[in-house]
Scaffold this active site. Structure first.
Site, short mmCIF file in Angstrom:
data_model
loop_
_atom_site.label_atom_id
_atom_site.label_comp_id
_atom_site.label_asym_id
_atom_site.label_seq_id
_atom_site.Cartn_x
_atom_site.Cartn_y
_atom_site.Cartn_z
NE ARG A 1 -1.81 -1.07 3.65
CZ ARG A 1 -1.87 -0.35 4.76
NH1 ARG A 1 -2.77 0.59 4.89
NH2 ARG A 1 -1.03 -0.58 5.73
CG LEU B 1 8.81 0.32 5.38
CD1 LEU B 1 8.54 -1.18 5.53
CD2 LEU B 1 10.22 0.64 5.85
CG ASP B 2 2.12 0.31 4.70
OD1 ASP B 2 2.22 0.58 3.49
OD2 ASP B 2 1.32 -0.51 5.16
N PRO B 3 3.78 4.10 5.95
CG PRO B 3 2.51 5.96 5.31
CD PRO B 3 2.64 4.48 5.08
#
Length: 372
Positions: free
Chosen positions: A18, A98-100
């Site tokens: 995502r 890499l997601d927040p």
């Protein structure tokens, strides 16, 4: 010509693809302007637009890898933009979102290193993650909406007994909020629009899964090393269901991406400090770069003569000859005088160039490149 066996490395893909820059998912308050979010997170004054009639600096050729220790709250897209600005580089890209909410290794390719991104994305990933029990969320992580709750909490013994079921090749249903396409649409876009997204299970490989800590009855800390296509969020969801409770990811850190581990990571503040020193003549940004060929450690290296190198650089095949000619076939990376030249295929007595590198410009310092 001589062929040297490459250093061993590991193979696999991204666990969580995502990107809130695309789906605005990180901002549950409904911010529909991701570019404003980027400006808000990155408050470095050097990122602000130049005033007056000052000319914009020309971008330069920079080639190599920087493994950023990404801070929580920054998207992968924002991280690439920051590094591109710091190095004033023409081209940049990352090897796996890499997601927040996650921290840790985000390999960023600059210049010609972008040609080697697939080799990193196909490498294994290692994560340390915390599962919060008692709630399942629509995103399978802490950023989502609670969809189910339970008062049940798993014991340590129950968790340990479960781990073998999630080790090896397993069938996994990806999260509804994922980048997988459903009839041409991203699953997270459909989920955000309120559509029921049914994703088919698919085989993934989890090489290692261990319980690291259990600080209290509500949380458990795990370490997982997984291959291509694995979703850690789905792993937390499925463990919670089988244990008779629910679960979601509430903390996540990536510690390995292909050939890059924690020893290769550099925090953003250290990188910016290095940039400041380089601007004042006290250092070089080359010290932060890892060589382009670092991403190719799992394939053999093939050294050629300068004459053969000239042909390969023009895109022409080279015949293998002489008693030292390699007898194996497959993908190799070609070097001349210790310098990376091309990615090529060896077969039928020929070296056939597939991707040729032009490393004119800023590259990794000699201290970080044994081939120089």
């Amino acid at each position: 010509m001589t062929m040297d066996p490459a250093h061993g490395t590991i193979g696999g893909e991204e666990t969580d693809q995502r990107d809130p820059q695309k789906n605005n998912f990180a901002d549950l308050g409904g911010n529909s302007q991701p570019h404003q979010e980027a400006r808000r997170i990155n408050n470095d004054p050097r990122a602000r637009p130049q005033k007056g009639n000052q000319p914009r600096r020309d971008r330069r050729d920079v080639h190599g890898w920087v493994v950023l220790d990404k801070p929580i709250g920054m998207t992968s897209t924002q991280a690439v933009a920051v590094l591109k600005r710091l190095f004033n580089a023409k081209r940049a890209g990352h090897a796996g979102t890499l997601d927040p909410l996650a921290s840790g290794g985000l390999p960023i390719a600059l210049g010609e290193a972008t040609k080697t991104v697939p080799f990193v994305m196909d490498g294994r990933k290692r994560y340390q993650f915390t599962v919060c029990w008692g709630e399942e969320r629509d995103t399978d992580d802490i950023e989502g909406r609670v969809t189910a709750t339970s008062d049940q909490r798993p014991t340590r013994e129950a968790i340990l007994a479960l781990l073998p079921r999630f080790t090896g090749v397993i069938e996994q249903v990806p999260p509804r909020y994922s980048a997988i396409k459903v009839q041409g649409e991203r699953a997270y876009d459909l989920a955000r629009d309120g559509e029921i997204v049914e994703l088919a299970p698919r085989p993934v490989e989890i090489h290692h899964l261990a319980l690291v800590d259990q600080p209290d009855s509500d949380r458990a800390v795990f370490e997982a090393e997984c291959g291509k296509g694995t979703y850690v969020r789905a792993l937390a969801r499925d463990m919670g269901r089988i244990l008779g409770t629910y679960g979601h990811i509430c903390a996540l850190r990536r510690t390995l991406v292909g050939p890059f581990d924690e020893n290769d990571m550099i925090p953003l503040d250290q990188l910016e400090a290095l940039c400041d020193r380089a601007a004042s003549g006290e250092g070089s940004l080359a010290d932060a770069l890892m060589p382009v060929e670092t991403a190719l450690d799992d394939i053999p290296a093939l050294a050629v003569t300068r004459a053969d190198a000239a042909r390969l650089h023009r895109g022409q095949a080279v015949l293998l000859r002489g008693r030292d000619a390699p007898t194996s076939s497959g993908t190799v990376y070609v070097t001349v005088a210790g310098r990376l030249l091309a990615l090529a295929e060896v077969g039928n007595g020929e070296i056939i160039p597939k991707r040729v590198f032009n490393l004119t410009g800023l590259t990794a310092s000699s201290g970080r490149n044994e081939r120089n």
